[in-house]
Design a protein around this motif. Structure first.
Motif, mmCIF file in Angstrom:
data_model
loop_
_atom_site.group_PDB
_atom_site.id
_atom_site.type_symbol
_atom_site.label_atom_id
_atom_site.label_comp_id
_atom_site.label_asym_id
_atom_site.label_seq_id
_atom_site.Cartn_x
_atom_site.Cartn_y
_atom_site.Cartn_z
ATOM 1 N N GLN A 210 9.458 31.504 -1.602
ATOM 2 C CA GLN A 210 9.404 30.416 -0.625
ATOM 3 C C GLN A 210 9.300 29.059 -1.323
ATOM 4 O O GLN A 210 10.013 28.113 -0.980
ATOM 5 N N ALA A 211 8.431 28.977 -2.340
ATOM 6 C CA ALA A 211 8.259 27.717 -3.054
ATOM 7 C C ALA A 211 9.557 27.310 -3.749
ATOM 8 O O ALA A 211 9.961 26.148 -3.695
ATOM 9 N N LEU A 235 2.954 25.373 9.895
ATOM 10 C CA LEU A 235 2.639 23.944 9.871
ATOM 11 C C LEU A 235 2.468 23.399 8.471
ATOM 12 O O LEU A 235 2.744 22.221 8.235
ATOM 13 N N SER A 236 2.033 24.215 7.523
ATOM 14 C CA SER A 236 1.860 23.659 6.179
ATOM 15 C C SER A 236 3.211 23.443 5.504
ATOM 16 O O SER A 236 3.376 22.481 4.764
ATOM 17 N N VAL A 237 4.186 24.314 5.782
ATOM 18 C CA VAL A 237 5.516 24.126 5.218
ATOM 19 C C VAL A 237 6.163 22.872 5.816
ATOM 20 O O VAL A 237 6.749 22.059 5.111
ATOM 21 N N GLU A 239 4.654 20.283 7.059
ATOM 22 C CA GLU A 239 3.997 19.087 6.544
ATOM 23 C C GLU A 239 4.499 18.743 5.154
ATOM 24 O O GLU A 239 4.714 17.591 4.813
ATOM 25 N N HIS A 240 4.707 19.783 4.367
ATOM 26 C CA HIS A 240 5.146 19.574 2.999
ATOM 27 C C HIS A 240 6.513 18.899 2.933
ATOM 28 O O HIS A 240 6.770 18.052 2.093
ATOM 29 N N LEU A 241 7.396 19.286 3.839
ATOM 30 C CA LEU A 241 8.791 18.879 3.718
ATOM 31 C C LEU A 241 9.190 17.677 4.580
ATOM 32 O O LEU A 241 10.082 16.928 4.220
ATOM 33 N N SER A 242 8.544 17.512 5.737
ATOM 34 C CA SER A 242 9.098 16.606 6.744
ATOM 35 C C SER A 242 8.605 15.174 6.605
ATOM 36 O O SER A 242 7.458 14.927 6.254
#
Lengths: 355, 342
Positions: A210-211, A235-237, A239-242
């Protein structure tokens, strides 16, 4: 991973002019048919009046629980479905086209501009086609390249997504989940699109893969100047990308804002509840308390409740929420929310681990 | 955490699958202990053998899987211990254990509930198999447990079929069925993976509450490190059929020892922590089970790879302070003389 370099850190060309894509009051209702005569008895309101704007060069995150209509919204943009009502405006070189109004023939040029990456890397690749065919098919269909040129372009693209050109002749079953998702990404990018709808692209992948995939998506965005609509439930993914994020609940957008603002300072009770439910990978945060338990289930999109769809589960609900449907309104600073009482209630954001 | 004696002790467990193409060593020498009342988390990526480990405990590994070595000692209420690994998988003795002493809940409730029996019948059947009670008593107790796991209007849902329930409700039914006989160990295999994040939080809280009430131990199998951090007392990290590290949850997250654990923890995005930075990745991918690397199976992906050491022999289990264990040459076990020779 051979093709991936550690160079491209996401410095995106932010053109803050006109949005690339605008969705206005989009509705997608699926009929429920019953009986021998397939009489339409009711409708599932999968998307029920959603509006949003995606800026050129940004990553727009769309989160929500299963059944909230986020995937249907993505598919409407791809025009897999013909939406029931509303507009999908695509802006390009000063021209504006409503994708909802076009027929299949007229849509063809736009199918090159908007591409999709799917969730399931196993189900979305045809097992009888080689990697070359899967990725190159779109080039052939659109009459862009054939023969050696096609092969060159595909192998060049494979290198960019971190796969060696030996993969050209392989079949999907010989690849791992992460490699298949790279093929899915290559297929989306082969026509040099402007907008890529990523529908849960990393949900089926393992943590370590995934990373790698998330980093790859960021690199490719910087390299090709892509705009992403990133649909996910994690939600953490998101937050990381958007750059900006919107939250959906039962077919409607309930809140959108700059990602940081949304996470630190949510203004809709549903966003607050979602954020409080995310498990944090740090046992010291266990005692933070205040997890909001949502009672009941997500509303049935065929029979949504009156007023605000979230009111039966909302701990701040008042009489007005039962009677009147809140509209998505701007609170200023590009922060929109669909709640009557945003100004009155005090909501908690995500706990910031670094204070 | 009420730390009493061990409830379950697994030693050198090996479960292999013999296929036409070769032997897949899904579980290849696993040791762990679950104490009374604690929550033990087994974490790892798909294919690491965590589910097969759980299935081995109940001897419900699918064909052609076989436990080829090792012991699984379960301490019973009367203080006696039984070796589950030595029992006949189809025998009466083991069937009495399943569902009564050790119960299991699965990832996908729809496929593990019978679609043609009502919820109430399925739960009371479990009870009547293990306890000498009549239908009416079974019905009463079923109703009580359905209420306890938060099924609204249990008298109505008693007669519901699984397809009539939502995903969260089905998982509650699974939990009710697992707990109806008050087991001493609950094995939960990815119980919340198919659920939404809000429902996940509710189900994890429910398991925790019921664990407190009944004093049972929970073995939770998951790939989600967030879930581990929220509920675990003890954690074991698996990679390719072996436990590479085990520790109490606070130590593991504060100071992971094994390079795989370290890399895994660094590669997940955490809210409020990693915004816009690149994620650390573990290079390559999990190797195919047929061609496992020689020596430490993680060495081709490891940042601390020591040529001539890690690829020569399997690192032994090293015991560290605080009851931690790690399987890595960085913490000893390497044959230093041999290294100097090279």
């Amino acid at each position: 991973m051979s093709g991936m370099k550690e160079t491209a850190i996401s410095e995106k060309p932010m053109d803050t002019g006109q949005p690339l894509l605008e969705i206005k009051n989009l509705k997608m209702h699926f009929p429920i048919q019953k009986g021998v005569f397939r009489r339409i008895t009711d409708y599932v309101r999968a998307v029920d009046g959603a509006s949003l704007a995606v800026k050129r060069g940004e990553t727009f995150g769309l989160v929500g629980e299963s059944g909230c209509g986020k995937t249907t919204l993505g598919r409407c943009i791809m025009r897999v479905y013909r939406p029931t009502a509303g507009q999908i405006l695509y802006h390009e070189d000063g021209r504006t086209v409503d994708l909802c109004a076009l027929n299949n023939e007229e849509l063809k040029p736009y199918r090159r501009k908007i591409r999709m990456i799917f969730q399931d890397p196993h189900g979305s690749l045809n097992p009888r086609m080689t990697v070359l065919d899967i990725v190159g098919d779109a080039l052939r269909v659109h009459g862009i390249a054939s023969g050696t040129e096609l092969e060159d372009r595909v192998s060049d693209l494979l290198r960019r997504v971190g796969l060696r050109s030996e993969y050209l002749r392989r079949y999907p079953h010989a690849l791992s989940g992460g490699e298949r998702q790279r093929i899915g990404i290559a297929r989306a990018l082969v026509l040099e699109p402007a907008l890529v709808v990523c529908d849960e692209p990393v949900s089926a992948l393992d943590v370590s893969v995934q990373a790698q995939t998330l980093n790859l998506l960021q690199d490719l965005q910087a390299e090709f100047g892509l705009t992403y609509l990133f649909v996910a439930h994690d939600l953490s993914v998101v937050e990381h990308l958007s750059d900006r994020t919107a939250v959906m609940y039962v077919g409607k957008l309930v809140e959108f804002a700059d990602t940081k603002a949304l996470y630190v300072n949510p203004r809709h009770p549903y966003t607050e509840a979602l954020l409080s439910a995310v498990p944090i990978a740090d046992p010291r945060m266990r005692e933070r308390g205040g997890r909001i338990r949502l009672e009941g289930d997500v509303a049935d999109p065929a029979h949504p409740p009156t007023g605000c769809y979230f009111h039966p589960r909302c701990r701040y609900a008042r009489q007005r929420c039962l009677e009147e449907e809140p509209i998505l309104r701007d609170l200023g600073g590009d922060h929109g929310v669909a709640c009557h009482f945003s100004e009155e209630i005090e909501l908690r954001g995500a706990v910031m681990v670094n204070g | 955490m009420n730390t009493q004696g061990p409830l379950l002790e697994v030693q050198d467990l090996q479960t292999h699958f013999s296929t036409d193409e070769g032997v897949v060593k899904a579980v290849d020498g696993v040791d762990f202990t679950i104490r009374q009342g604690e929550t033990f988390c087994l974490v790892g990526e798909s294919g690491c053998g965590k589910s097969v480990t759980a299935f081995s405990i109940l001897q419900i590994v699918q064909d052609p899987g076989r436990i080829v070595r090792g012991s699984i000692h379960l301490r019973q209420d009367d203080g006696q211990t039984l070796d589950l690994a030595a029992m006949d998988p189809k025998g009466r003795a083991l069937r009495r254990i399943r569902g009564r002493d050790i119960a299991m809940i699965f990832q996908e409730p729809m496929t593990s509930l019978s679609p043609v029996h009502t919820v109430g019948d399925q739960i009371s059947e479990t009870l009547r198999l293990h306890a000498p009670i009549d239908k009416l008593q079974a019905r009463e107790q079923t109703m009580a447990i359905l209420t306890r796991v938060g099924i609204p209007r249990p008298e109505r849902h008693f007669h519901a079929y699984p397809f009539q329930l939502s995903g969260g409700m089905r998982q509650r039914v699974m939990i009710a069925m697992a707990l109806i006989c008050r087991p001493s160990l609950l094995i939960a295999d990815e119980p919340t993976t198919a659920l939404d994040v809000t429902m996940q939080a509710v189900i994890l809280d429910l398991i925790k509450e019921l664990q407190g009430e009944m004093g049972m131990s929970v073995m939770l199998i998951t790939h989600n490190l967030g879930v581990v951090a929220e509920v675990a007392d003890t954690v074991a990290v698996m990679y390719l059929g072996r436990i590479v590290e085990s520790a109490d949850v606070y130590s593991l997250f504060r100071e992971p020892k094994h390079p795989y654990t370290t890399a895994l923890l660094r590669s997940i995005p955490v809210i409020g922590l990693t915004k816009q930075e690149r994620l650390a990745t573990i290079r390559g991918m999990v190797p195919h089970p047929f061609n496992r690397p020689h020596g430490c199976t993680f060495h081709p992906r490891c940042d601390h790879f020591m040529p001539g050491v890690c690829n020569r022999s399997l690192p032994p289990i090293t015991h560290l302070e605080g009851g931690r264990t790690v399987r890595c040459f960085l913490y000893g076990g390497a044959d230093t003389r041999e290294r100097e020779e090279r």
